[in-house]
Design a protein around this motif. Structure first.
Motif, PDB file in Angstrom:
ATOM      1  N   UNK A  41       0.639  -1.220   0.001  1.00 38.29           N
ATOM      2  CA  UNK A  41       0.101   0.043  -0.003  1.00 38.29           C
ATOM      3  C   UNK A  41       0.804   1.353  -0.073  1.00 38.29           C
ATOM      4  N   UNK A  42       1.997   1.066   0.852  1.00 36.39           N
ATOM      5  CA  UNK A  42       2.858   2.360   0.874  1.00 36.39           C
ATOM      6  C   UNK A  42       3.440   2.622  -0.588  1.00 36.39           C
ATOM      7  N   UNK A  43       3.831   1.655  -1.342  1.00 35.73           N
ATOM      8  CA  UNK A  43       4.381   1.635  -2.670  1.00 35.73           C
ATOM      9  C   UNK A  43       3.486   2.445  -3.560  1.00 35.73           C
ATOM     10  N   UNK A  44       2.436   1.920  -3.580  1.00 38.13           N
ATOM     11  CA  UNK A  44       1.292   2.561  -4.630  1.00 38.13           C
ATOM     12  C   UNK A  44       1.084   3.814  -4.202  1.00 38.13           C
ATOM     13  N   UNK A  45       0.880   4.378  -2.762  1.00 38.17           N
ATOM     14  CA  UNK A  45       0.358   5.321  -2.494  1.00 38.17           C
ATOM     15  C   UNK A  45       1.744   6.377  -2.645  1.00 38.17           C
ATOM     16  N   UNK A  46       3.082   6.151  -2.697  1.00 38.77           N
ATOM     17  CA  UNK A  46       4.294   6.931  -3.075  1.00 38.77           C
ATOM     18  C   UNK A  46       4.080   7.313  -4.197  1.00 38.77           C
ATOM     19  N   UNK A  47       3.678   6.245  -5.406  1.00 32.65           N
ATOM     20  CA  UNK A  47       3.642   6.289  -6.788  1.00 32.65           C
ATOM     21  C   UNK A  47       2.482   7.364  -6.971  1.00 32.65           C
ATOM     22  N   UNK A  48       1.451   7.356  -6.673  1.00 35.99           N
ATOM     23  CA  UNK A  48       0.446   8.302  -6.711  1.00 35.99           C
ATOM     24  C   UNK A  48       0.651   9.793  -6.577  1.00 35.99           C
ATOM     25  N   UNK A  49       1.801   9.865  -5.295  1.00 35.77           N
ATOM     26  CA  UNK A  49       2.183  11.461  -4.977  1.00 35.77           C
ATOM     27  C   UNK A  49       3.096  11.832  -5.807  1.00 35.77           C
ATOM     28  N   UNK A  50       3.927  11.099  -6.653  1.00 35.61           N
ATOM     29  CA  UNK A  50       4.655  11.460  -7.610  1.00 35.61           C
ATOM     30  C   UNK A  50       4.490  11.145  -8.939  1.00 35.61           C
ATOM     31  N   UNK A  51       3.437  10.913  -9.226  1.00 34.50           N
ATOM     32  CA  UNK A  51       3.036  10.409 -10.441  1.00 34.50           C
ATOM     33  C   UNK A  51       3.077  11.459 -11.676  1.00 34.50           C
ATOM     34  N   UNK A  52       2.779  12.716 -11.351  1.00 32.02           N
ATOM     35  CA  UNK A  52       2.982  13.759 -12.581  1.00 32.02           C
ATOM     36  C   UNK A  52       4.516  13.869 -12.974  1.00 32.02           C
ATOM     37  N   UNK A  53       5.399  13.359 -12.141  1.00 28.55           N
ATOM     38  CA  UNK A  53       6.874  13.615 -12.576  1.00 28.55           C
ATOM     39  C   UNK A  53       7.497  12.709 -12.721  1.00 28.55           C
ATOM     40  N   UNK A  54       6.896  11.480 -12.900  1.00 31.91           N
ATOM     41  CA  UNK A  54       7.474  10.097 -13.286  1.00 31.91           C
ATOM     42  C   UNK A  54       7.454   9.822 -14.842  1.00 31.91           C
ATOM     43  N   UNK A  55       8.210   9.485 -15.518  1.00 37.31           N
ATOM     44  CA  UNK A  55       8.062   8.883 -16.933  1.00 37.31           C
ATOM     45  C   UNK A  55       7.359   7.729 -17.181  1.00 37.31           C
ATOM     46  N   UNK A  56       6.407   7.557 -18.150  1.00 35.54           N
ATOM     47  CA  UNK A  56       5.801   6.470 -18.498  1.00 35.54           C
ATOM     48  C   UNK A  56       6.681   5.193 -18.554  1.00 35.54           C
ATOM     49  N   UNK A  57       6.192   4.141 -18.347  1.00 35.04           N
ATOM     50  CA  UNK A  57       6.976   2.953 -18.497  1.00 35.04           C
ATOM     51  C   UNK A  57       6.589   1.894 -17.321  1.00 35.04           C
ATOM     52  N   UNK A  58       7.435   0.686 -17.304  1.00 34.95           N
ATOM     53  CA  UNK A  58       7.193  -0.246 -16.181  1.00 34.95           C
ATOM     54  C   UNK A  58       8.114  -0.032 -15.053  1.00 34.95           C
ATOM     55  N   UNK A  59       7.470   0.066 -13.859  1.00 34.16           N
ATOM     56  CA  UNK A  59       8.103   0.526 -12.528  1.00 34.16           C
ATOM     57  C   UNK A  59       7.795  -0.754 -11.674  1.00 34.16           C
ATOM     58  N   UNK A  60       9.014  -1.340 -11.022  1.00 35.51           N
ATOM     59  CA  UNK A  60       8.942  -2.345  -9.952  1.00 35.51           C
ATOM     60  C   UNK A  60       9.724  -1.910  -8.767  1.00 35.51           C
ATOM     61  N   UNK A  61       9.062  -1.936  -7.863  1.00 34.72           N
ATOM     62  CA  UNK A  61       9.819  -1.712  -6.464  1.00 34.72           C
ATOM     63  C   UNK A  61       9.879  -2.969  -5.811  1.00 34.72           C
ATOM     64  N   UNK A  62      11.276  -3.468  -5.466  1.00 42.11           N
ATOM     65  CA  UNK A  62      11.614  -4.698  -4.895  1.00 42.11           C
ATOM     66  C   UNK A  62      12.073  -4.451  -3.499  1.00 42.11           C
ATOM     67  N   UNK A  63      11.655  -5.114  -2.431  1.00 42.12           N
ATOM     68  CA  UNK A  63      12.108  -5.019  -1.152  1.00 42.12           C
ATOM     69  C   UNK A  63      13.379  -6.073  -1.027  1.00 42.12           C
ATOM     70  N   UNK A  64      14.532  -5.310  -0.623  1.00 42.37           N
ATOM     71  CA  UNK A  64      15.682  -6.127  -0.572  1.00 42.37           C
ATOM     72  C   UNK A  64      16.531  -6.352   0.717  1.00 42.37           C
ATOM     73  N   UNK A  65      15.803  -5.931   1.649  1.00 40.98           N
ATOM     74  CA  UNK A  65      16.374  -6.226   3.170  1.00 40.98           C
ATOM     75  C   UNK A  65      15.053  -6.058   3.957  1.00 40.98           C
ATOM     76  N   UNK A  66      15.063  -6.892   5.222  1.00 41.68           N
ATOM     77  CA  UNK A  66      13.995  -6.748   5.982  1.00 41.68           C
ATOM     78  C   UNK A  66      14.254  -5.403   6.910  1.00 41.68           C
ATOM     79  N   UNK A  67      12.983  -4.901   7.624  1.00 42.37           N
ATOM     80  CA  UNK A  67      13.066  -3.746   8.435  1.00 42.37           C
ATOM     81  C   UNK A  67      13.354  -4.528   9.722  1.00 42.37           C
ATOM     82  N   UNK A  68      14.160  -3.996  10.432  1.00 47.26           N
ATOM     83  CA  UNK A  68      14.696  -4.563  12.133  1.00 47.26           C
ATOM     84  C   UNK A  68      13.434  -4.782  12.774  1.00 47.26           C
ATOM     85  N   UNK A  69      13.163  -5.973  13.244  1.00 48.10           N
ATOM     86  CA  UNK A  69      12.088  -6.347  14.069  1.00 48.10           C
ATOM     87  C   UNK A  69      12.294  -5.926  15.303  1.00 48.10           C
TER      88      UNK A  69
END
Length: 179
Positions: free
Chosen positions: A108-136
């Motif tokens: 939900x946070x990824x999609x909300x972040x894209x909604x906030x910056x959508x007008x400034x982003x170029x068109x195309x395919x965007x993938x956000x990948x989690x690469x590390x865990x948040x500290x429990x």
């Protein structure tokens, strides 16, 4: 550069493979927990190419060429309209976010972040990948306000970096000579 008019979520395996399989040139931004991959849209001329119609149709005389369903004389080419679109996907492996509540919060946070910056982003395919865990120890709750705020701040900063880098990669590809 004009940003995409709308955003859609990636759902097709082929789209994810296209973005993630493009290698390191597709990586436009990295942070402590996330990586952003970007692939420009396919050439509109390739998508809009009319397909020949079989000679024999059961519904009556065949037109010379098929026209895409979303092409209309009022709005113009469907390929042109589709080119102003951001396709956004997330890859949140269980290895880095074990609880489904946490994966849902991050998605939900990824999609909300894209909604906030959508007008400034170029068109195309965007993938956000989690690469590390948040500290429990720092975020003991699976969906705490602190985790949401930390993810939001990190994603906002990451996308602010990714937009201009992706736009530069688009312009450098446009200037490169065709093979």
């Amino acid at each position: 550069m004009t940003g995409p008019a709308s955003m859609r979520r990636l759902k097709q395996k082929a789209d994810f493979e296209r973005a993630l399989g493009a290698g390191s040139p597709a990586v436009v931004a990295r942070s402590a927990h996330f990586v952003v991959h970007f692939v420009p849209p396919a050439d509109p001329a390739e998508r809009a190419a009319p397909q020949p119609v079989p000679e024999k149709l059961s519904t009556g005389p065949a037109p010379e060429l098929l026209q895409a369903v979303d092409v209309s004389p009022v709005t113009g080419s469907g390929a042109l309209r589709r080119s102003h679109l951001a396709l956004v996907g997330t890859v949140l492996p269980k290895r880095w976010a074990r609880r489904s509540v946490t994966r849902s919060l991050l998605k939900r946070q990824v999609f909300a972040a894209f909604e906030r910056v959508l007008p400034t982003m170029p068109s195309g395919v965007w993938v956000v990948r989690l690469r590390a865990a948040f500290d429990r120890k720092q975020f003991p709750s699976a969906a705490s306000d602190a985790l949401r705020d930390a993810a939001r701040a990190e994603l906002d900063g990451l996308l602010k970096q990714a937009g201009p880098r992706a736009a530069r990669s688009l312009s450098s590809k446009a200037l490169a000579p065709a093979p």
